[in-house]
Design a protein around this motif. Structure first.
Motif, PDB file in Angstrom:
ATOM      1  N   SER A   1       0.805  -1.225   0.000  1.00  0.00           N
ATOM      2  CA  SER A   1       0.000   0.000   0.000  1.00  0.00           C
ATOM      3  C   SER A   1       0.836   1.272   0.000  1.00  0.00           C
ATOM      4  O   SER A   1       0.314   2.357  -0.282  1.00  0.00           O
ATOM      5  CB  SER A   1      -0.942   0.003   1.209  1.00  0.00           C
ATOM      6  OG  SER A   1      -0.195  -0.062   2.418  1.00  0.00           O
ATOM      7  N   ASP A   2       2.127   1.170   0.308  1.00  0.00           N
ATOM      8  CA  ASP A   2       2.995   2.351   0.318  1.00  0.00           C
ATOM      9  C   ASP A   2       3.485   2.732  -1.078  1.00  0.00           C
ATOM     10  O   ASP A   2       4.218   3.712  -1.225  1.00  0.00           O
ATOM     11  CB  ASP A   2       4.203   2.104   1.224  1.00  0.00           C
ATOM     12  CG  ASP A   2       3.789   1.860   2.660  1.00  0.00           C
ATOM     13  OD1 ASP A   2       3.273   2.798   3.282  1.00  0.00           O
ATOM     14  OD2 ASP A   2       3.962   0.730   3.147  1.00  0.00           O
ATOM     15  N   VAL A   3       3.099   1.959  -2.094  1.00  0.00           N
ATOM     16  CA  VAL A   3       3.487   2.246  -3.477  1.00  0.00           C
ATOM     17  C   VAL A   3       2.225   2.338  -4.323  1.00  0.00           C
ATOM     18  O   VAL A   3       1.354   1.469  -4.250  1.00  0.00           O
ATOM     19  CB  VAL A   3       4.405   1.151  -4.058  1.00  0.00           C
ATOM     20  CG1 VAL A   3       4.869   1.531  -5.466  1.00  0.00           C
ATOM     21  CG2 VAL A   3       5.598   0.903  -3.151  1.00  0.00           C
ATOM     22  N   ALA A   4       2.125   3.387  -5.130  1.00  0.00           N
ATOM     23  CA  ALA A   4       0.987   3.555  -6.038  1.00  0.00           C
ATOM     24  C   ALA A   4       1.494   3.665  -7.468  1.00  0.00           C
ATOM     25  O   ALA A   4       2.539   4.287  -7.726  1.00  0.00           O
ATOM     26  CB  ALA A   4       0.186   4.798  -5.675  1.00  0.00           C
ATOM     27  N   VAL A   5       0.762   3.057  -8.396  1.00  0.00           N
ATOM     28  CA  VAL A   5       1.087   3.161  -9.812  1.00  0.00           C
ATOM     29  C   VAL A   5       0.200   4.257 -10.401  1.00  0.00           C
ATOM     30  O   VAL A   5      -1.016   4.112 -10.476  1.00  0.00           O
ATOM     31  CB  VAL A   5       0.858   1.827 -10.546  1.00  0.00           C
ATOM     32  CG1 VAL A   5       1.322   1.934 -11.992  1.00  0.00           C
ATOM     33  CG2 VAL A   5       1.579   0.694  -9.832  1.00  0.00           C
ATOM     34  N   VAL A   6       0.800   5.358 -10.807  1.00  0.00           N
ATOM     35  CA  VAL A   6       0.050   6.511 -11.294  1.00  0.00           C
ATOM     36  C   VAL A   6      -0.440   6.284 -12.715  1.00  0.00           C
ATOM     37  O   VAL A   6      -1.619   6.493 -13.032  1.00  0.00           O
ATOM     38  CB  VAL A   6       0.910   7.784 -11.225  1.00  0.00           C
ATOM     39  CG1 VAL A   6       0.155   8.999 -11.756  1.00  0.00           C
ATOM     40  CG2 VAL A   6       1.378   8.025  -9.786  1.00  0.00           C
ATOM     41  N   ARG A   7       0.451   5.850 -13.608  1.00  0.00           N
ATOM     42  CA  ARG A   7       0.065   5.566 -14.993  1.00  0.00           C
ATOM     43  C   ARG A   7       1.119   4.693 -15.650  1.00  0.00           C
ATOM     44  O   ARG A   7       2.270   4.642 -15.210  1.00  0.00           O
ATOM     45  CB  ARG A   7      -0.160   6.847 -15.788  1.00  0.00           C
ATOM     46  CG  ARG A   7       1.012   7.823 -15.791  1.00  0.00           C
ATOM     47  CD  ARG A   7       0.671   9.075 -16.587  1.00  0.00           C
ATOM     48  NE  ARG A   7       1.718  10.080 -16.500  1.00  0.00           N
ATOM     49  CZ  ARG A   7       1.723  11.210 -17.202  1.00  0.00           C
ATOM     50  NH1 ARG A   7       0.739  11.459 -18.056  1.00  0.00           N
ATOM     51  NH2 ARG A   7       2.710  12.087 -17.067  1.00  0.00           N
ATOM     52  N   VAL A   8       0.695   4.015 -16.713  1.00  0.00           N
ATOM     53  CA  VAL A   8       1.556   3.099 -17.467  1.00  0.00           C
ATOM     54  C   VAL A   8       1.370   3.396 -18.945  1.00  0.00           C
ATOM     55  O   VAL A   8       0.271   3.770 -19.389  1.00  0.00           O
ATOM     56  CB  VAL A   8       1.205   1.625 -17.170  1.00  0.00           C
ATOM     57  CG1 VAL A   8       1.997   0.677 -18.059  1.00  0.00           C
ATOM     58  CG2 VAL A   8       1.468   1.301 -15.698  1.00  0.00           C
ATOM     59  N   ALA A   9       2.431   3.229 -19.733  1.00  0.00           N
ATOM     60  CA  ALA A   9       2.333   3.420 -21.175  1.00  0.00           C
ATOM     61  C   ALA A   9       3.313   2.498 -21.888  1.00  0.00           C
ATOM     62  O   ALA A   9       4.364   2.153 -21.331  1.00  0.00           O
ATOM     63  CB  ALA A   9       2.627   4.868 -21.550  1.00  0.00           C
ATOM     64  N   ARG A  10       2.954   2.094 -23.107  1.00  0.00           N
ATOM     65  CA  ARG A  10       3.929   1.427 -23.969  1.00  0.00           C
ATOM     66  C   ARG A  10       4.969   2.459 -24.346  1.00  0.00           C
ATOM     67  O   ARG A  10       4.648   3.575 -24.709  1.00  0.00           O
ATOM     68  CB  ARG A  10       3.251   0.906 -25.238  1.00  0.00           C
ATOM     69  CG  ARG A  10       2.688  -0.507 -25.126  1.00  0.00           C
ATOM     70  CD  ARG A  10       3.774  -1.590 -25.091  1.00  0.00           C
ATOM     71  NE  ARG A  10       4.695  -1.516 -26.198  1.00  0.00           N
ATOM     72  CZ  ARG A  10       4.463  -2.040 -27.408  1.00  0.00           C
ATOM     73  NH1 ARG A  10       3.341  -2.694 -27.646  1.00  0.00           N
ATOM     74  NH2 ARG A  10       5.360  -1.936 -28.353  1.00  0.00           N
TER      75      ARG A  10
END
Length: 252
Positions: A86-95
């Protein structure tokens, strides 16, 4: 293999820095373990735009990695998030395009150092600011920010044992802002030395409290030694704020 980029946010207080360390929880370990689970147990390595120290936070750290399977960006973001603490969040991902590398493709990095300048500090904030009971002299600090702009020898603002032979770096933006007791120093540069922002913050604290002169501060940029600069400010006030790319994988 397909290359992906991801923006990651994390609370540095939960980790012993970004880079893997044997027997200690790190951000890299958490991310690579999560990615490896998505690859069916096959080890996945990743690169990061910067390596933050123990206790240092990141708002938008960038990583790059390769996967054998093609993923839709939002589905990969959700899958990665589901395998992280929970201490890490993925904001966005892209190719990302072939050859993209989170570190070597970065054009600039931006850090913000937060201080709380008041006789008290809210307990809820103490893990994310450096509490200073006395306010800095704002005009002196802004003059120091102007001196820091441009290309200088930052050897005095680098951990002595980690200082490279060429300690010249370029700062494109250096600003000081205040909102009540909350104050912050913003730095944007092409690259940073070990503890550079924290040592600058520690030296600015001396300047802002009248303990060193502006002339002494300026001399540090002319090849001064680490012993002449201020202390290394504590890690909890520092955030890796964002990283710039051109072209950006988020715009492709």
């Amino acid at each position: 293999m397909l290359t992906y980029a991801a923006e990651i946010s994390y609370d540095g207080g939960a980790f012993f820095g970004f880079q893997r360390q044997k027997g200690l929880p790190t951000v890299q370990e958490a991310l690579e373990n999560a990615l490896s689970r998505l690859e069916g147990g096959k080890r996945v390595s990743m690169a990061a735009a910067g390596r933050t120290d123990t206790g240092v936070h990141a708002r938008r750290q960038v990583i790059s990695f390769s996967m054998t399977k093609e993923w839709q960006a939002e589905r990969l973001r959700l899958a990665l998030q589901g395998n992280l603490p929970s201490d890490v969040a993925v904001v966005r991902v892209a190719r990302a395009p072939e050859g993209f590398h989170a570190r070597f493709s970065a054009r600039w990095r931006e850090y913000i150092y937060f201080t709380w300048q008041a006789p008290y500090c809210y307990p809820q904030l103490r893990h994310y600011v450096w509490w200073r009971a006395k306010s800095w002299d704002e005009e002196r600090v802004k003059e120091a920010c102007a001196l820091l702009l441009g290309r200088h020898n930052f050897a005095a603002f680098c951990e002595a044992s980690e200082c490279p032979q060429d300690a010249t770096r370029t700062l494109h933006i250096v600003k000081f802002r205040r909102r009540g007791a909350l104050c912050w120093l913003r730095f944007r540069g092409d690259a940073f030395l070990t503890h550079m922002v924290r040592i600058i913050a520690g030296t600015v604290d001396l300047l802002g409290n009248g303990k060193i002169s502006l002339e002494a501060f300026e001399r540090l940029l002319l090849g001064g030694s680490r012993l002449e600069a201020g202390p290394t400010a504590p890690p909890q006030g520092l955030f890796l704020w964002r990283v710039g790319y051109c072209p950006s994988p988020w715009d492709m």
